[in-house]
Design an enzyme around this catalytic site. Structure first.
Site, mmCIF file in Angstrom:
data_model
loop_
_atom_site.group_PDB
_atom_site.id
_atom_site.type_symbol
_atom_site.label_atom_id
_atom_site.label_comp_id
_atom_site.label_asym_id
_atom_site.label_seq_id
_atom_site.Cartn_x
_atom_site.Cartn_y
_atom_site.Cartn_z
ATOM 1 N N GLU A 122 7.937 -9.870 6.713
ATOM 2 C CA GLU A 122 6.882 -10.151 7.886
ATOM 3 C C GLU A 122 6.011 -11.067 8.020
ATOM 4 O O GLU A 122 5.018 -11.177 7.225
ATOM 5 C CB GLU A 122 6.514 -8.521 7.971
ATOM 6 N N ASP A 165 7.295 -5.848 4.463
ATOM 7 C CA ASP A 165 6.173 -5.345 5.324
ATOM 8 C C ASP A 165 4.875 -6.272 4.952
ATOM 9 O O ASP A 165 4.829 -6.317 3.501
ATOM 10 C CB ASP A 165 5.668 -3.799 5.483
ATOM 11 N N HIS A 203 0.872 -1.223 0.101
ATOM 12 C CA HIS A 203 0.066 0.035 0.106
ATOM 13 C C HIS A 203 0.952 1.354 0.012
ATOM 14 O O HIS A 203 2.004 1.059 0.416
ATOM 15 C CB HIS A 203 -0.823 -0.041 1.226
#
Length: 649
Positions: free
Chosen positions: A379, A350, A265
């Protein structure tokens, strides 16, 4: 565990050989033992590798009502997960034997119905992870909270109006709208990259070889997970020239830089979306004719769009869209290539489970083309070998995606042991689960963290603070451990950090854990580093155990096995013999036996025959006492919350 009359142990070479994850096109032997006066009519291996296969097992040995059946299978040429259990057929009844109910591997159990299956991880032949990484110690830095240094007037940033400047030792807090919960004002403390450069000697002294930075690209928030411009350092932290200096100065000290890649994002206030009109670009929010429009998923343009966990300041992107991948990965000045050219040694992805496999594979390929020894960390909060995300079994460790993951299961296992939720045997089986499921080069390359920006501070948990959900926000902010609690927490953290430095994998220290920071979850786990107010008992401890790991090859890539696991005491041995480690690299011989007593009140006396692993004499490292071996079982005493390292002289 009690051995039943039908028996299989996936940790034992008699029943599964070779152990653990295996490469494509290799052979695997599986066996099951049946103790019965009556010989089974049929023993079947039920194998699942995309489709079901039932293989008749052959009787390899039958002595005194003990029947051993075996089957050898050729593993597929394509990386994948496989699953198996056994079917034992008698004249009047059929039994099933599968994984235990906890699905930890090892000794299974008998069922009268289809059982949970054992996992076989089949990875790409020749798959490896960077050797330098497996021998390193990491340090995670949240830049705004680590160290502040004065910036030149020409470099000093203008502070956004929605940011609140705090003094260094203030508590962090978001100013939120009481009705919607939306953040109205972010706080900042002035930490920057120049401050980090100033503290490189501290990290060098501590024994650090890798700095992992939380996001540093331009952003509208203090956490920087809502990227505004992927090609620009946030002015609050510095600029590209300062970042280049960080990389070069770090390299001189043997310290590499890893960046946080937030690619699922962007920010709504970004060059690409531009909802607030901050940037001169034509953002996707402003027009369907924007060059970035195809990156996003609009249900109804412009106000209704897919966003990360419903947070409208973080619009999700379509990572498989060709122009997005071109911008991020493939073009000459792509985001990935740009920062790799400046000296970045790897990326932490992430929310890796929200990135498509095709995107991760492409990113890995471009990264390795830039630097074959760079590292890619995802992650991941669960067992990364069989992670199920959005209905898809991920392929993180099959050879073409990640080198490493954030090993949150390691953290949970150690916390559960120290806090008394599981005993030493339970810890052993949980650790063995990962050892069995992960390819060996991944097991030794996972990011073994005990703190991060996403979880409460480790001292707060080890001090048995009240559960966060029972306290108001103001109570959480005001809470600190009592003297008794903090003393207990420090003793426990000494054990936990020593385990972290002694266990296979790459230890990662969250900034300030080594200095005694406390705090519940975000934002209280992001307090500033307490320069001048460090907990020196802890800091001195870390300055002892991190260099110890760095000095001893066998604590990095030596063999590992549990040698004692009863009630409060866990013990392991790390070893390199005949000059070669697990990966057949030339390393120094050495042996360490590491023992932990997690009981805060009772001493433990255990019996061990140390000659099983060592010869001659051992040195009790912390007491500087010599232990002579005489071929007999020795009695060893561990005081409450004591750890020992017994090292081969």
């Amino acid at each position: 565990m009690i051995q039943e009359w039908i028996f299989h142990d996936s940790h034992h070479g008699l029943f599964r050989c070779p152990f653990g994850a295996v490469p494509c096109n290799s052979k695997l032997s599986l066996g099951i033992q049946i103790t019965s006066d009556e010989q089974p009519e049929q023993v079947l291996l039920r194998l699942w590798k995309g489709d079901e296969e039932r293989i008749s097992m052959n009787l390899s040995e039958g002595v005194e009502s003990r029947w051993m059946y075996k089957a050898e299978i050729l593993l597929p040429s394509t990386p994948k997960l496989m699953w198996y259990y056994f079917i034992i057929v008698f004249k009047n009844r059929t039994y099933y034997y599968g994984n235990n109910e906890q699905q930890l591997g090892g000794i299974g159990q008998i069922y009268d119905h289809i059982p949970p299956a054992y996992q076989i991880t089949v990875y790409r032949e020749g798959a490896t992870t960077p050797e330098w990484f497996k021998s390193s110690v990491m340090y995670q830095v949240f830049v705004d909270r680590f160290s502040a240094a004065p910036m030149a007037k020409s470099e000093a940033p203008s502070v956004p109006s929605h940011f609140l400047k705090r003094e260094w030792f203030d508590s962090p807090a978001y100013i939120r709208d009481p009705e919607s919960g939306r953040v109205l004002q972010y706080d900042f403390f002035g930490g920057n990259l120049l401050g980090l450069i100033e503290k490189l000697p501290y990290l060098k002294e501590l024994g650090i070889q890798i700095i992992y930075l939380n996001p540093i690209f331009e952003s509208s928030s203090n956490h920087k997970y809502d990227t505004g411009d992927y090609h620009k350092i946030d002015p609050m932290y510095g600029d590209e020239a300062i970042f280049l200096k960080l990389c070069s100065e770090g390299k001189k000290m043997g310290i590499h830089i890893i960046l946080d890649g937030v690619f699922s994002h962007t920010g709504s206030n970004s060059l690409y979306f531009n909802r607030e009109g901050t940037y001169p670009s034509l953002g996707a929010f402003q027009s369907t004719q924007s060059p970035y429009y195809s990156w996003y998923r609009f249900r109804e343009h412009p106000h209704h769009y897919d966003c990360w966990w419903g947070i409208d300041t973080m619009p999700n992107v379509n990572e498989t869209e060709s122009s997005y991948q071109y911008f991020m990965l493939f073009q000459e000045n792509s985001v990935l290539k740009h920062w790799m050219k400046l000296g970045v040694k790897g990326w932490r992805l992430d929310v890796a489970d929200e990135l498509p496999s095709s995107f991760i594979k492409n990113l890995r390929r471009v990264m390795k083309d830039s630097d074959p020894t760079a590292v890619l960390i995802g992650e991941v909060w669960e067992d990364a070998s069989n992670k199920l995300s959005y209905g898809e079994v991920r392929e993180y460790f099959l050879g073409d995606e990640l080198d490493s993951v954030t090993n949150y299961p390691f953290r949970k296992n150690l916390l559960d042991f120290l806090l008394g939720h599981i005993d030493a045997e339970g810890l052993h089986f949980r650790l063995m689960q990962l050892y069995e499921n992960y390819p060996i080069h991944h097991f030794y390359g996972v990011m073994n963290l005990i703190g991060s920006h996403d979880v409460p501070r480790i001292l707060t948990l080890l001090g048995e603070a009240p559960p966060q959900e029972l306290l108001s926000k103001s109570e959480q902010e005001a809470y600190s451990l009592s003297t008794t609690q903090r003393t207990l927490a420090i003793k426990r953290l000494k054990l936990l950090s020593l385990f972290q430095m002694s266990f296979p994998g790459v230890p990662c220290i969250y900034y300030g854990d080594e200095a005694g920071l406390e705090g519940y979850a975000d934002p209280l786990n992001r307090r500033t580093y307490p320069w001048g107010k460090e907990e020196h008992e802890l800091l001195d401890w870390y300055k002892t155990i991190v260099p110890l790991r760095n000095q001893l090859d066998h604590l990095q890539t030596g063999t590992w096995s549990t040698i004692y696991a009863q009630e409060d005491v866990y013990g392991m041995v790390r070893q390199i013999e005949k000059g070669e480690d697990v990966f057949e690299q030339e390393k120094k011989d050495g042996t360490s036996i590491v023992l932990f007593n997690r009981n805060p009140e009772k001493r433990a006396v255990i019996e061990l025959n140390l000659d099983n692993w060592c010869r001659g004499a051992l040195m009790d490292y912390f007491k500087n006492e010599e232990i002579h071996l005489n071929g007999t079982t020795r009695s060893l005493t561990l005081e409450p919350l004591e750890a020992k390292i017994l090292m081969q002289r």
